[in-house]
Motif scaffolding. Structure first.
Motif, PDB file in Angstrom:
ATOM      1  N   ASN A 186     122.112 105.791 -35.016  1.00 47.34           N
ATOM      2  CA  ASN A 186     121.464 105.979 -36.447  1.00 47.34           C
ATOM      3  C   ASN A 186     120.066 106.269 -36.254  1.00 47.34           C
ATOM      4  O   ASN A 186     119.411 105.962 -35.387  1.00 47.34           O
ATOM      5  CB  ASN A 186     122.058 104.822 -37.142  1.00 47.34           C
ATOM      6  N   PRO A 187     119.764 107.116 -37.505  1.00 42.09           N
ATOM      7  CA  PRO A 187     118.446 107.950 -37.502  1.00 42.09           C
ATOM      8  C   PRO A 187     117.270 106.640 -37.672  1.00 42.09           C
ATOM      9  O   PRO A 187     116.326 106.961 -36.820  1.00 42.09           O
ATOM     10  CB  PRO A 187     118.469 108.760 -38.925  1.00 42.09           C
ATOM     11  N   PHE A 188     117.349 105.524 -38.218  1.00 39.60           N
ATOM     12  CA  PHE A 188     116.462 104.821 -38.304  1.00 39.60           C
ATOM     13  C   PHE A 188     116.342 104.157 -37.078  1.00 39.60           C
ATOM     14  O   PHE A 188     115.071 103.438 -36.728  1.00 39.60           O
ATOM     15  CB  PHE A 188     116.962 103.822 -39.394  1.00 39.60           C
ATOM     16  N   ALA A 189     117.409 103.824 -36.026  1.00 37.21           N
ATOM     17  CA  ALA A 189     117.244 103.161 -34.870  1.00 37.21           C
ATOM     18  C   ALA A 189     116.386 104.150 -33.963  1.00 37.21           C
ATOM     19  O   ALA A 189     115.931 103.808 -33.045  1.00 37.21           O
ATOM     20  CB  ALA A 189     118.633 102.855 -34.325  1.00 37.21           C
ATOM     21  N   ALA A 190     116.799 105.484 -33.958  1.00 37.54           N
ATOM     22  CA  ALA A 190     116.156 106.481 -33.408  1.00 37.54           C
ATOM     23  C   ALA A 190     114.574 106.282 -33.764  1.00 37.54           C
ATOM     24  O   ALA A 190     113.939 106.418 -32.597  1.00 37.54           O
ATOM     25  CB  ALA A 190     116.652 107.882 -33.756  1.00 37.54           C
ATOM     26  N   LEU A 191     114.318 106.220 -35.054  1.00 33.62           N
ATOM     27  CA  LEU A 191     112.896 105.955 -35.142  1.00 33.62           C
ATOM     28  C   LEU A 191     112.102 104.999 -34.759  1.00 33.62           C
ATOM     29  O   LEU A 191     111.196 104.968 -34.217  1.00 33.62           O
ATOM     30  CB  LEU A 191     112.839 105.982 -36.836  1.00 33.62           C
ATOM     31  N   ASN A 192     112.761 103.794 -34.674  1.00 33.31           N
ATOM     32  CA  ASN A 192     112.431 102.697 -34.080  1.00 33.31           C
ATOM     33  C   ASN A 192     112.079 103.024 -32.585  1.00 33.31           C
ATOM     34  O   ASN A 192     111.062 102.607 -32.031  1.00 33.31           O
ATOM     35  CB  ASN A 192     113.323 101.487 -34.445  1.00 33.31           C
ATOM     36  N   THR A 193     113.038 103.595 -31.992  1.00 27.58           N
ATOM     37  CA  THR A 193     113.022 103.592 -30.467  1.00 27.58           C
ATOM     38  C   THR A 193     111.844 104.549 -30.225  1.00 27.58           C
ATOM     39  O   THR A 193     111.147 104.413 -29.136  1.00 27.58           O
ATOM     40  CB  THR A 193     114.444 104.120 -30.041  1.00 27.58           C
ATOM     41  N   ALA A 194     111.581 105.699 -30.893  1.00 30.03           N
ATOM     42  CA  ALA A 194     110.577 106.465 -30.807  1.00 30.03           C
ATOM     43  C   ALA A 194     109.029 105.761 -30.991  1.00 30.03           C
ATOM     44  O   ALA A 194     108.137 106.141 -30.346  1.00 30.03           O
ATOM     45  CB  ALA A 194     110.601 107.707 -31.582  1.00 30.03           C
ATOM     46  N   ARG A 195     109.059 104.893 -31.740  1.00 35.87           N
ATOM     47  CA  ARG A 195     107.481 104.461 -32.483  1.00 35.87           C
ATOM     48  C   ARG A 195     107.323 103.043 -32.062  1.00 35.87           C
ATOM     49  O   ARG A 195     106.266 102.736 -32.529  1.00 35.87           O
ATOM     50  CB  ARG A 195     107.707 104.759 -33.821  1.00 35.87           C
ATOM     51  N   PHE A 196     108.300 102.129 -31.601  1.00 36.48           N
ATOM     52  CA  PHE A 196     108.093 100.797 -31.704  1.00 36.48           C
ATOM     53  C   PHE A 196     106.833 100.635 -30.860  1.00 36.48           C
ATOM     54  O   PHE A 196     106.771 101.241 -29.703  1.00 36.48           O
ATOM     55  CB  PHE A 196     109.231  99.888 -31.340  1.00 36.48           C
ATOM     56  N   ASP A 197     106.069  99.684 -31.076  1.00 38.82           N
ATOM     57  CA  ASP A 197     104.766  99.398 -30.615  1.00 38.82           C
ATOM     58  C   ASP A 197     104.861  98.475 -29.001  1.00 38.82           C
ATOM     59  O   ASP A 197     105.046  99.059 -28.015  1.00 38.82           O
ATOM     60  CB  ASP A 197     103.610  98.978 -31.393  1.00 38.82           C
ATOM     61  N   ASP A 198     105.318  97.094 -29.740  1.00 38.75           N
ATOM     62  CA  ASP A 198     105.772  96.364 -28.622  1.00 38.75           C
ATOM     63  C   ASP A 198     106.836  95.861 -28.835  1.00 38.75           C
ATOM     64  O   ASP A 198     107.439  95.986 -29.701  1.00 38.75           O
ATOM     65  CB  ASP A 198     104.471  94.969 -28.466  1.00 38.75           C
ATOM     66  N   ALA A 199     107.450  95.575 -27.910  1.00 40.44           N
ATOM     67  CA  ALA A 199     108.758  94.689 -28.122  1.00 40.44           C
ATOM     68  C   ALA A 199     108.990  93.312 -27.665  1.00 40.44           C
ATOM     69  O   ALA A 199     107.894  92.737 -26.615  1.00 40.44           O
ATOM     70  CB  ALA A 199     110.111  95.804 -27.396  1.00 40.44           C
ATOM     71  N   VAL A 200     109.655  92.598 -28.195  1.00 44.53           N
ATOM     72  CA  VAL A 200     109.776  91.039 -27.663  1.00 44.53           C
ATOM     73  C   VAL A 200     111.026  90.935 -26.652  1.00 44.53           C
ATOM     74  O   VAL A 200     111.958  91.575 -27.121  1.00 44.53           O
ATOM     75  CB  VAL A 200     109.997  90.140 -28.807  1.00 44.53           C
ATOM     76  N   VAL A 201     110.650  90.555 -25.559  1.00 45.35           N
ATOM     77  CA  VAL A 201     111.886  90.281 -24.617  1.00 45.35           C
ATOM     78  C   VAL A 201     112.225  88.948 -24.259  1.00 45.35           C
ATOM     79  O   VAL A 201     111.093  88.230 -24.122  1.00 45.35           O
ATOM     80  CB  VAL A 201     111.558  91.327 -23.157  1.00 45.35           C
ATOM     81  N   ILE A 202     113.533  88.832 -24.488  1.00 43.38           N
ATOM     82  CA  ILE A 202     113.879  87.241 -24.252  1.00 43.38           C
ATOM     83  C   ILE A 202     114.784  87.411 -22.989  1.00 43.38           C
ATOM     84  O   ILE A 202     115.648  88.158 -23.197  1.00 43.38           O
ATOM     85  CB  ILE A 202     114.449  86.531 -25.509  1.00 43.38           C
ATOM     86  N   PHE A 203     114.311  86.489 -22.126  1.00 41.10           N
ATOM     87  CA  PHE A 203     115.238  86.701 -20.970  1.00 41.10           C
ATOM     88  C   PHE A 203     115.795  85.180 -20.457  1.00 41.10           C
ATOM     89  O   PHE A 203     115.015  84.208 -20.374  1.00 41.10           O
ATOM     90  CB  PHE A 203     114.497  87.111 -19.684  1.00 41.10           C
TER      91      PHE A 203
END
Lengths: 442, 252
Positions: A136-153
């Motif tokens: 989906n285009p908005f997910a593509a946009l997020n993937t291109a632009r996200f600054d930091d991500a939260v990773v829960i392991f």
């Protein structure tokens, strides 16, 4: 082409790919792929079947600005209680975590940059592989632009007793321009682990912003993940989110998505039952008023035999609000003995509200049990008269019936403080003074 | 003094006239039975008095304790002391019986200028009343009428009536769907509420209920009019002869 696509070059500078040279090459590749995909497609227009009912026009006419890189402030307590009894991590404007890395009950919650130092191999196989940029285009946009991500392991076999709360809080923009944020969350629940995740999206009242979050969830073999996704964005904000969970063998995923906020809100929720004997429960609840729009787009994909899924989505619509439900169930070839049920119920409290409901079953296996049903209705007049004939005034009667409609889902929220808060938010009622012991039906 | 006066009441639904000039006077402490064949307008009369807005009053008046109630909402009428025991009690999934009843009682108490009951006071009151109807206490914590048997629903109506202590009780076909044991229990519950300050209007198709709730006056309703009134023996006569002879009279 639509008007939106024509004006697209003007916003490209803001929405395009931003290279972060310090990132590993696989991540740079992922971002580049996402950016190219987005640039090729642009924002979806009305001719895009998947976006046909979602009125994006007003959002895409806005003037945007990047959200500020501000440390996360504590969310206003009047909207959000202090904590639901677990660990809370706040992410301001989709940028930085309130704490860069924290271990709690055996679970690790890290910023992407820190996670990359220790678990780059794991991240490269999951990040961008659950919610594909192409989906989906908005997910593509997020993937291109996200600054930091939260990773829960959540390591193998870890049972996390207390809920983990991630609050994506937007400080927004006071002015004319709409601040854009791209919150990103990745949850890796290893085999036989158990956790309850509360993901909250909200922001300061009376500020303008566009939040474009993506959440990816991997549920390992025999793991169990309970996921609450609560959207309480400000009344003048836009929220277009995507979340997807991938389930391995005999795992269990229970998702409850609640939307109360935003001017325009859409969430694409996907669940893929990839291996046998896994099960998923997807519940959705929204209550909208004024001219709010809420769109729940769900996909439940049965890709393996002997899996079951149950989906119940309920909407409460007031005034001139507009609700959209699109529920796809896909049963892949070979996914025999699938048991999948879907229900969408809408309670319309005004003459001017609009509901579009669209169940879609795509079944490519022959030994399956799939059911779906959708209803759009008003408050039951006979039930209202019954209550009024007992002295209960009409407003209280309406609120009680509305509460009852929502309570069917809310009563299953095991975490009491969370449930009480969700109830308060849904009713916003002055008429009812709940005495829990009495309200509760056994 | 008359508690209820129905004066030349004409009622229509979707342009069709159902009640064609009803006159009825019920004094305090009296029990009146309204009998009649199906479709005669018995249930309509009960519902109109309780304030159901499905029906349109085109002529006449309903006076309760000296005041016209036509402009009152159903909740106002209830607070003034009118109670309708429904022929088909409504299921309200997701609202517990006990919460429903407490909201109702407190709304009525407030109207009467009484203090609202707190949870403990309320519980002790309903325990006392529930015993009267031989109801399972567990039903209190279930959703209103949801999954109740026919008999349980009817008992629940009379139980609510016992808790709310109305001045005028309208019983709409309370006997329908009850076996003889349930009928006796329900009738006992009703009889326990009989008092010089309380009136009752019992709508029924069959005489059977009136063996247990003995009326002071029996009215026969046919084609939207009261065609005959009499003492309790009239019910027995109807049981024997049926309604046909009275309907013929009404058609004239």
């Amino acid at each position: 082409m639509t008007q939106v696509s024509a004006s697209f070059p003007a916003v490209q500078g803001l929405f395009g790919w931003r290279e972060k040279p310090e990132e590993p090459s696989w991540l740079l590749e992922l971002r580049k792929r996402a950016a190219e995909n987005f640039e090729k497609r642009g924002f979806p227009g009305n001719d895009d079947e998947e976006w046909r009912f979602t009125p994006l026009g007003e959002l895409l006419k806005q003037r945007f600005c990047p959200s500020q890189r501000k440390p996360a402030e504590s969310p206003s307590v009047d909207r959000l209680p202090g904590s639901f009894g677990g660990l809370r991590v706040v992410v301001g404007n989709g940028h930085e975590l309130s704490v860069p890395c924290v271990s709690h009950d055996g679970v690790r919650i890290c910023s992407l940059s820190l996670a990359l130092e220790s678990r780059a191999d794991l991240l490269s196989s999951q990040l961008g592989n659950i919610v594909l940029p192409e989906s989906n285009p908005f997910a593509a946009l997020n993937t291109a632009r996200f600054d930091d991500a939260v990773v829960i392991f959540v390591p193998e076999g870890t049972v996390v007793e207390k809920p983990i709360e991630i609050v994506f809080w937007n400080m927004g923009n006071q002015g004319e321009e709409v601040a854009v944020s791209h919150p990103r969350l990745l949850v890796i629940a290893e085999p036989k682990s158990r956790m309850c995740l509360i993901e909250i999206h909200g922001g300061e009242a009376a500020t303008r912003y566009f939040s474009n979050p993506v959440t990816e969830i991997h549920v390992g073999k025999e793991a169990k993940l309970e996921h609450y996704r609560v959207q309480i964005e400000s009344a003048s904000s836009y929220h277009i989110g995507a979340t997807r969970a991938r389930l391995e063998k005999a795992s269990n995923y229970d998702c409850f998505a609640v939307t109360y906020g935003g001017k325009l809100s859409r969430v694409d929720i996907g669940i893929s039952l990839c291996e046998e004997n896994s099960s998923a429960l997807l519940r959705g609840l929204y209550r909208i008023q004024g001219t709010q729009v809420n769109d729940f787009h769900t996909i439940i994909e049965h890709a393996a035999p002997h899996c079951e899924s149950l989906e119940v989505v309920k909407g409460i619509l007031e005034e001139r609000s507009h609700g959209i439900f699109n529920g796809r169930i896909i049963v892949r070839p070979g996914a025999q003995k699938t048991d999948s049920r879907q229900t969408n119920k809408n309670l319309v409290l005004s003459r001017d509200a609009v509901v579009n409901t669209n169940p879609q079953l795509e079944i490519y296996a022959d030994d399956v049990k799939c059911t779906h049903g959708a209803t759009v209705g008003h408050l039951d007049e006979t039930a209202l008269f019954y209550m009024r004939s007992r002295g209960i005034d009409i407003n209280t009667a309406r609120d009680l019936l509305t509460y009852a409609f929502a309570n069917d889902l809310l009563r299953n929220v095991a975490l009491l403080p969370l449930r009480e808060w969700l109830e308060r938010e849904i009713l916003e009622s002055k008429h009812l003074n709940f005495d829990r012991d009495l309200v509760e039906v056994s | 003094m008359a508690m209820l006066e129905v004066k030349n009441l004409h009622v229509s639904i979707e342009g069709k006239e159902i009640l064609k000039g009803i006159n009825l006077v019920v004094n305090a402490g009296e029990v009146h039975a309204i009998m009649g064949p199906n479709g005669s307008g018995k249930s309509t009369l009960a519902q109109v008095i309780a304030g159901r807005d499905l029906y349109e009053v085109t002529e006449g008046d309903i006076i309760f304790n000296g005041k016209s109630i036509l402009d009152m909402s159903p909740e106002e009428r209830s607070r003034e002391g009118i109670f309708l025991a429904f022929q088909y009690p409504v299921e309200v999934p997701g609202v517990s019986n006990i919460y429903f009843l407490r909201s109702a009682l407190n709304a009525i108490r407030k109207h009467r200028g009484q203090e609202e009951l707190d949870a403990m006071e309320f519980l002790s009151l309903i325990r006392e009343k529930i015993a009267l109807l031989e109801m399972n206490e567990e039903l209190l914590h279930r959703s209103v009428n949801e999954g109740f048997s026919g008999g349980e629903k009817k008992r629940n109506e009379i139980f609510q009536m016992a808790v709310l202590e109305p001045r005028l009780c309208l019983l709409d076909e309370t006997d329908s769907g009850l076996d003889i044991d349930a009928l006796k229990t329900v009738a006992n519950g009703v009889n326990a509420l009989r008092s010089p300050e309380r009136s009752m209007v019992v709508v029924t198709h069959y005489q059977r209920l009136l063996d247990y709730i003995v009326p002071d006056v029996v009215h026969v309703l046919a084609n939207g009019r009261i065609v005959k009134s009499g003492g309790k023996d009239l019910a027995l006569e109807l049981e024997e002869k049926g309604y046909a002879w009275l309907e013929e009279q009404a058609a004239v």
